[in-house]
Design a protein around this motif. Structure first.
Motif, PDB file in Angstrom:
ATOM      1  N   SER A  51     -12.539  22.111 -62.082  1.00  0.00           N
ATOM      2  CA  SER A  51     -13.454  21.571 -63.086  1.00  0.00           C
ATOM      3  C   SER A  51     -12.923  21.756 -64.512  1.00  0.00           C
ATOM      4  O   SER A  51     -12.057  22.590 -64.746  1.00  0.00           O
ATOM      5  CB  SER A  51     -14.815  22.264 -62.968  1.00  0.00           C
ATOM      6  OG  SER A  51     -15.323  22.090 -61.666  1.00  0.00           O
ATOM      7  N   PRO A  52     -13.474  20.980 -65.446  1.00  0.00           N
ATOM      8  CA  PRO A  52     -13.033  21.094 -66.841  1.00  0.00           C
ATOM      9  C   PRO A  52     -13.165  22.520 -67.373  1.00  0.00           C
ATOM     10  O   PRO A  52     -14.141  23.207 -67.093  1.00  0.00           O
ATOM     11  CB  PRO A  52     -13.996  20.159 -67.595  1.00  0.00           C
ATOM     12  CG  PRO A  52     -14.459  19.181 -66.576  1.00  0.00           C
ATOM     13  CD  PRO A  52     -14.468  19.911 -65.269  1.00  0.00           C
ATOM     14  N   ILE A  54     -11.624  25.322 -66.722  1.00  0.00           N
ATOM     15  CA  ILE A  54     -11.428  26.534 -65.913  1.00  0.00           C
ATOM     16  C   ILE A  54     -10.084  27.219 -66.210  1.00  0.00           C
ATOM     17  O   ILE A  54      -9.817  28.301 -65.688  1.00  0.00           O
ATOM     18  CB  ILE A  54     -11.527  26.252 -64.395  1.00  0.00           C
ATOM     19  CG1 ILE A  54     -10.486  25.219 -63.980  1.00  0.00           C
ATOM     20  CG2 ILE A  54     -12.912  25.802 -63.994  1.00  0.00           C
ATOM     21  CD1 ILE A  54      -9.535  25.738 -62.989  1.00  0.00           C
ATOM     22  N   GLY A  55      -9.261  26.555 -67.024  1.00  0.00           N
ATOM     23  CA  GLY A  55      -7.992  27.183 -67.395  1.00  0.00           C
ATOM     24  C   GLY A  55      -6.777  26.561 -66.731  1.00  0.00           C
ATOM     25  O   GLY A  55      -5.731  27.202 -66.620  1.00  0.00           O
ATOM     26  N   LYS A  56      -6.879  25.300 -66.357  1.00  0.00           N
ATOM     27  CA  LYS A  56      -5.757  24.632 -65.689  1.00  0.00           C
ATOM     28  C   LYS A  56      -4.508  24.610 -66.571  1.00  0.00           C
ATOM     29  O   LYS A  56      -3.413  24.909 -66.112  1.00  0.00           O
ATOM     30  CB  LYS A  56      -6.144  23.193 -65.317  1.00  0.00           C
ATOM     31  CG  LYS A  56      -7.271  23.098 -64.305  1.00  0.00           C
ATOM     32  CD  LYS A  56      -7.600  21.658 -63.959  1.00  0.00           C
ATOM     33  CE  LYS A  56      -8.187  20.863 -65.115  1.00  0.00           C
ATOM     34  NZ  LYS A  56      -9.481  21.366 -65.576  1.00  0.00           N
ATOM     35  N   SER A  57      -4.693  24.254 -67.841  1.00  0.00           N
ATOM     36  CA  SER A  57      -3.520  24.168 -68.725  1.00  0.00           C
ATOM     37  C   SER A  57      -2.930  25.542 -68.982  1.00  0.00           C
ATOM     38  O   SER A  57      -1.701  25.701 -69.014  1.00  0.00           O
ATOM     39  CB  SER A  57      -3.913  23.530 -70.065  1.00  0.00           C
ATOM     40  OG  SER A  57      -4.476  22.265 -69.870  1.00  0.00           O
ATOM     41  N   ARG A  96      -2.307  24.545 -74.981  1.00  0.00           N
ATOM     42  CA  ARG A  96      -2.093  25.787 -74.221  1.00  0.00           C
ATOM     43  C   ARG A  96      -0.642  25.970 -73.804  1.00  0.00           C
ATOM     44  O   ARG A  96      -0.335  26.868 -73.027  1.00  0.00           O
ATOM     45  CB  ARG A  96      -2.957  25.794 -72.962  1.00  0.00           C
ATOM     46  CG  ARG A  96      -4.343  25.293 -73.126  1.00  0.00           C
ATOM     47  CD  ARG A  96      -5.270  26.332 -73.721  1.00  0.00           C
ATOM     48  NE  ARG A  96      -6.528  25.696 -74.084  1.00  0.00           N
ATOM     49  CZ  ARG A  96      -7.233  25.991 -75.158  1.00  0.00           C
ATOM     50  NH1 ARG A  96      -6.824  26.932 -75.976  1.00  0.00           N
ATOM     51  NH2 ARG A  96      -8.349  25.359 -75.420  1.00  0.00           N
ATOM     52  N   GLU A 142      -1.216  18.654 -63.712  1.00  0.00           N
ATOM     53  CA  GLU A 142      -2.590  19.049 -64.020  1.00  0.00           C
ATOM     54  C   GLU A 142      -3.488  17.822 -63.966  1.00  0.00           C
ATOM     55  O   GLU A 142      -3.267  16.852 -64.673  1.00  0.00           O
ATOM     56  CB  GLU A 142      -2.679  19.689 -65.412  1.00  0.00           C
ATOM     57  CG  GLU A 142      -4.122  20.038 -65.770  1.00  0.00           C
ATOM     58  CD  GLU A 142      -4.298  20.593 -67.192  1.00  0.00           C
ATOM     59  OE1 GLU A 142      -3.316  21.039 -67.800  1.00  0.00           O
ATOM     60  OE2 GLU A 142      -5.448  20.565 -67.667  1.00  0.00           O
ATOM     61  N   ASN A 189      -9.606  32.010 -61.619  1.00  0.00           N
ATOM     62  CA  ASN A 189      -9.107  32.332 -62.954  1.00  0.00           C
ATOM     63  C   ASN A 189     -10.233  32.964 -63.766  1.00  0.00           C
ATOM     64  O   ASN A 189     -11.385  32.973 -63.348  1.00  0.00           O
ATOM     65  CB  ASN A 189      -8.561  31.071 -63.617  1.00  0.00           C
ATOM     66  CG  ASN A 189      -7.845  31.376 -64.919  1.00  0.00           C
ATOM     67  OD1 ASN A 189      -7.095  32.354 -65.009  1.00  0.00           O
ATOM     68  ND2 ASN A 189      -8.077  30.556 -65.927  1.00  0.00           N
ATOM     69  N   ASP A 192     -11.125  38.208 -65.673  1.00  0.00           N
ATOM     70  CA  ASP A 192     -11.580  39.246 -66.601  1.00  0.00           C
ATOM     71  C   ASP A 192     -13.090  39.170 -66.799  1.00  0.00           C
ATOM     72  O   ASP A 192     -13.691  40.066 -67.382  1.00  0.00           O
ATOM     73  CB  ASP A 192     -10.860  39.109 -67.946  1.00  0.00           C
ATOM     74  CG  ASP A 192     -10.910  37.697 -68.530  1.00  0.00           C
ATOM     75  OD1 ASP A 192     -10.984  36.725 -67.731  1.00  0.00           O
ATOM     76  OD2 ASP A 192     -10.868  37.557 -69.762  1.00  0.00           O
ATOM     77  N   ALA A 226      -5.295  33.959 -66.808  1.00  0.00           N
ATOM     78  CA  ALA A 226      -4.169  33.125 -67.247  1.00  0.00           C
ATOM     79  C   ALA A 226      -3.751  33.458 -68.670  1.00  0.00           C
ATOM     80  O   ALA A 226      -2.573  33.372 -69.022  1.00  0.00           O
ATOM     81  CB  ALA A 226      -4.546  31.651 -67.139  1.00  0.00           C
TER      82      ALA A 226
HETATM   83  N1  LIG Z   1     -11.342  34.832 -70.631  1.00  0.00           N
HETATM   84  C1  LIG Z   1     -10.437  33.985 -70.157  1.00  0.00           C
HETATM   85  N2  LIG Z   1     -10.276  32.795 -70.769  1.00  0.00           N
HETATM   86  C2  LIG Z   1      -9.367  31.954 -70.280  1.00  0.00           C
HETATM   87  C3  LIG Z   1      -8.571  32.268 -69.161  1.00  0.00           C
HETATM   88  N3  LIG Z   1      -7.770  31.214 -68.895  1.00  0.00           N
HETATM   89  C4  LIG Z   1      -8.043  30.287 -69.812  1.00  0.00           C
HETATM   90  N4  LIG Z   1      -8.999  30.707 -70.662  1.00  0.00           N
HETATM   91  C5  LIG Z   1      -9.579  29.979 -71.794  1.00  0.00           C
HETATM   92  O1  LIG Z   1     -10.381  28.923 -71.310  1.00  0.00           O
HETATM   93  C6  LIG Z   1     -10.324  27.808 -72.190  1.00  0.00           C
HETATM   94  C7  LIG Z   1      -9.939  26.544 -71.448  1.00  0.00           C
HETATM   95  O2  LIG Z   1      -8.615  26.700 -70.970  1.00  0.00           O
HETATM   96  P1  LIG Z   1      -7.729  25.449 -70.580  1.00  0.00           P
HETATM   97  O3  LIG Z   1      -6.459  25.970 -70.021  1.00  0.00           O
HETATM   98  O4  LIG Z   1      -7.639  24.493 -71.704  1.00  0.00           O
HETATM   99  O5  LIG Z   1      -8.625  24.814 -69.436  1.00  0.00           O
HETATM  100  P2  LIG Z   1      -8.420  23.434 -68.650  1.00  0.00           P
HETATM  101  O6  LIG Z   1      -8.956  23.614 -67.294  1.00  0.00           O
HETATM  102  O7  LIG Z   1      -7.022  22.993 -68.769  1.00  0.00           O
HETATM  103  O8  LIG Z   1      -9.345  22.469 -69.486  1.00  0.00           O
HETATM  104  P3  LIG Z   1      -9.405  20.858 -69.400  1.00  0.00           P
HETATM  105  O9  LIG Z   1      -8.002  20.363 -69.342  1.00  0.00           O
HETATM  106  O10 LIG Z   1     -10.104  20.500 -70.659  1.00  0.00           O
HETATM  107  O11 LIG Z   1     -10.198  20.540 -68.183  1.00  0.00           O
HETATM  108  C8  LIG Z   1      -9.342  28.202 -73.292  1.00  0.00           C
HETATM  109  O12 LIG Z   1     -10.059  28.665 -74.387  1.00  0.00           O
HETATM  110  C9  LIG Z   1      -8.536  29.296 -72.661  1.00  0.00           C
HETATM  111  O13 LIG Z   1      -8.009  30.190 -73.619  1.00  0.00           O
HETATM  112  C10 LIG Z   1      -8.758  33.549 -68.533  1.00  0.00           C
HETATM  113  O14 LIG Z   1      -8.119  33.890 -67.549  1.00  0.00           O
HETATM  114  N5  LIG Z   1      -9.710  34.357 -69.086  1.00  0.00           N
END
Ligand SMILES: Nc1nc2c(ncn2[C@@H]2O[C@H](COP(=O)(O)OP(=O)(O)OP(=O)(O)O)[C@@H](O)[C@H]2O)c(=O)[nH]1
Ligand code: B12
Ligand SMILES: [Mg+2]
Lengths: 321, 132
Positions: A51-52, A54-57, A96, A142, A189, A192, A226
């Motif tokens: 899902s959006p 969640i930290g994929k990037s 990221r 991704e 992910n 923490d 991540a």
């Molecule tokens: N606390 C915490 N925050 C995290 C972690 N991994 C990612 N984040 C944060 O979560 C937010 C979204 O991270 P992205 O990597 O952009 O997530 P994504 O799934 O790629 O988002 P979309 O591409 O928009 O769907 C950012 O602010 C990251 O810094 C983690 O393991 N712990």
């Protein structure tokens, strides 16, 4: 020098230009793709979905950095949705991945899904082909992060990593909606955050209960942060284990066979559609038939048969393979 | 069957943390149908040039409100040339004194937009320059 030759020499500019061509004028990229095809099949294609937000990037970035330590060459394709209204897109996954930008062993491409709904763009598949032929060892893809219909990535990746985060409430719902079947590796992910352990146990219970699973591979569940890199080592090991499993069990060949079958079908369909519409638009009968429909002089079913007929005549000739 | 899109990289070079203008602009360009890559704050010219090359953008838009534009913008232009990507158009924006604009233009920045510039103006400039 052709773009394909540039790609084979590892030239960034040629690689980037060919991917643009695939996005904008796929018919014009056919010659180059043809030339590259024999050089593909070496890369491990890893899909990262979930899902959006969640930290994929962030995971992609951490995995790429870890793989780089082993000297692997990495390709990354990050897909984001286009606005259905303007057609434009904000592609923000690179935020990221800033430190990877100047690493010559990494090539990153952001891609708008351009209306496709399955999580990837139409061009993603052939862009992967380009990176593969360009010598990338691992290609991380991704997805848009639809979280539900993940059909595209299953048809594209060797290993599908499904990411979840604790505290989203609807996690287990998402899993029910069909994500369970597509995952080769699960990653929880943002471990923490509170409740990561509980989510892991719930997920494990669901996996144990699922009677549909018939494969010889038990998807492992890894936990990561991540942003700090915690757990990334284990996640990478799990992804590599899956690759070894695919290779030694013969499943890799089976998956690739299915993938080629699906690709062949879609290329035939595209080619056929293109030729067909070109023909009828050139002949100018199209509008005429539409008018006839409007006046009820014909119906769509009879009209379609008539329009297709000239193409079917040649069908009686046998295909020579 | 393919559809062309103007691709733009909006980047914030240097240590400047003013990102409002860059974000406003990124959204405006997206709403005009473009694919906009946004890479966040604190980018080095090297990162910006490498990103622009990999992403094969038509335009790089640099936003700077810290006063460091005279060092940063021309450096991006130079690096793009080194990457063999000097067909990429470089635009600049932010708090840039009038007397610096001609200097930037001499050093390869195609146009400069200062506070108060309408996003529509920028959209039109990009569309006109790229001319897909
Ligand atoms: N606390 C915490 N925050 C995290 C972690 N991994 C990612 N984040 C944060 O979560 C937010 C979204 O991270 P992205 O990597 O952009 O997530 P994504 O799934 O790629 O988002 P979309 O591409 O928009 O769907 C950012 O602010 C990251 O810094 C983690 O393991 N712990
Ligand atoms: C809001 C603001 C802040 C906010 C920023 C919030 C944020 N996240 O962006 C906060 C309060 C955090 C802030 C902090 C500071 N600020 Co301040 N800030 C401003 C202010 C008042 C407005 C900037 C703004 O957001 N404008 C709205 C946006 C939409 O406009 P814009 O960015 O100019 O963008 C337009 C055009 O310039 C152009 N454009 C901009 N970028 C690009 C890029 C491209 C490609 C194109 C085509 C066009 C384009 O198009 C946009 C649309 O019209 C300006 C004053 C001013 N008149 O600009 C000072 C100003 C920029 N800040 C200034 C300073 C000094 C600071 C601080 C150092 C203050 C301090 N001592 O702590 C800090 C530094 C922060 C940092 N880390 O860098 C000075 C900079 C002086 C200089 N250039 O030498 C200014 C000019 C004020 C002043 N007169 O002294 N600031
Ligand atoms: Mg992302």
């Amino acid at each position: 020098m052709s773009l394909a030759e540039g790609v084979r020499r590892g030239e960034v500019r040629a690689t980037a230009k060919l991917i643009t061509l695939i996005e904008n004028h796929p018919e014009s990229a056919v010659e180059d793709l043809r030339a590259l095809h024999p050089h593909t099949g070496n890369a491990h294609i890893v899909g990262i979905t979930g899902s959006p937000g969640i930290g994929k990037s962030t995971l992609t970035d951490a995995l790429a950095k870890r793989w780089r330590k082993d000297g692997a060459h990495i390709g990354i394709i990050a897909v984001d949705p286009n606005s259905p209204f303007s057609g434009g897109a904000l592609l923000g996954d690179r935020i990221r991945m800033q430190e990877l930008a100047t690493d010559p062993g990494v090539f990153i491409r952001s891609m708008g899904a351009r209306g496709r709904l399955g999580g990837l763009a139409r061009a993603t598949h052939n862009a992967i082909r380009v990176l593969d032929a360009g010598g990338k060892d691992v290609i991380l893809v991704e997805t848009v992060g639809v979280g539900q219909s993940e059909l595209d990535i299953v048809r594209t990746a060797d290993t599908v990593v499904v990411g979840l985060v604790p505290g989203m409430g609807d996690d287990i719902q998402t899993i029910k909606a069909g994500i369970l079947e597509v995952a080769d590796v699960f990653v929880i992910n943002k471990a923490d955050r509170p409740d990561a352990r509980r989510l892991m146990m719930e997920l494990q219970t669901m996996l144990d209960l699922d009677p549909e699973r018939h494969s010889h591979w038990e998807p492992p569940i890894e936990r990561t942060v991540a942003t700090t890199g915690e757990g990334i080592e284990m996640l990478m090991a799990a992804i590599r284990n899956h690759w070894e499993h695919l290779t030694y069990s013969g499943e890799l060949e089976q998956r690739r066979r299915e993938r080629y079958a699906a690709e062949l079908q879609s290329v035939v369909e595209d080619y056929w559609r293109m030729r067909f519409f070109e023909y009828w638009q050139r002949e100018g009968h199209w509008e005429q038939v539409v008018e006839q429909l409007l006046r009820k002089e014909t119906d769509p079913f009879s009209a379609a048969r008539k329009l297709v007929a000239p193409f079917l005549d040649s069908e009686s000739r046998r295909v020579n393979l | 069957m393919g559809e062309q899109r103007i691709r733009v990289l909006i980047a914030k070079p240097g240590l400047d943390g003013h990102d409002r203008g860059a974000k406003v602009l990124a959204r405006a360009l997206r709403d005009a149908g473009m694919e906009v890559i946004y890479t966040g704050l604190r980018q080095t010219p090297e990162q910006i040039a490498a990103t622009a090359t990999q992403e094969d953008v038509h335009v790089v838009g640099l936003s700077c409100l810290s006063g460091a534009h005279l060092e940063l913008f021309p450096r991006v232009v130079e690096l793009l040339k080194e990457h063999g990507a000097d067909d990429i158009l470089v635009l600049g924006g932010g708090t840039i004194p009038a007397e610096d604009i001609s200097v930037l233009k001499e050093r390869g920045v195609a146009e400069v937009f200062t506070p108060g510039a309408s996003t529509q103006e920028v959209v039109e400039f990009v569309k006109r320059s790229v001319n897909l």
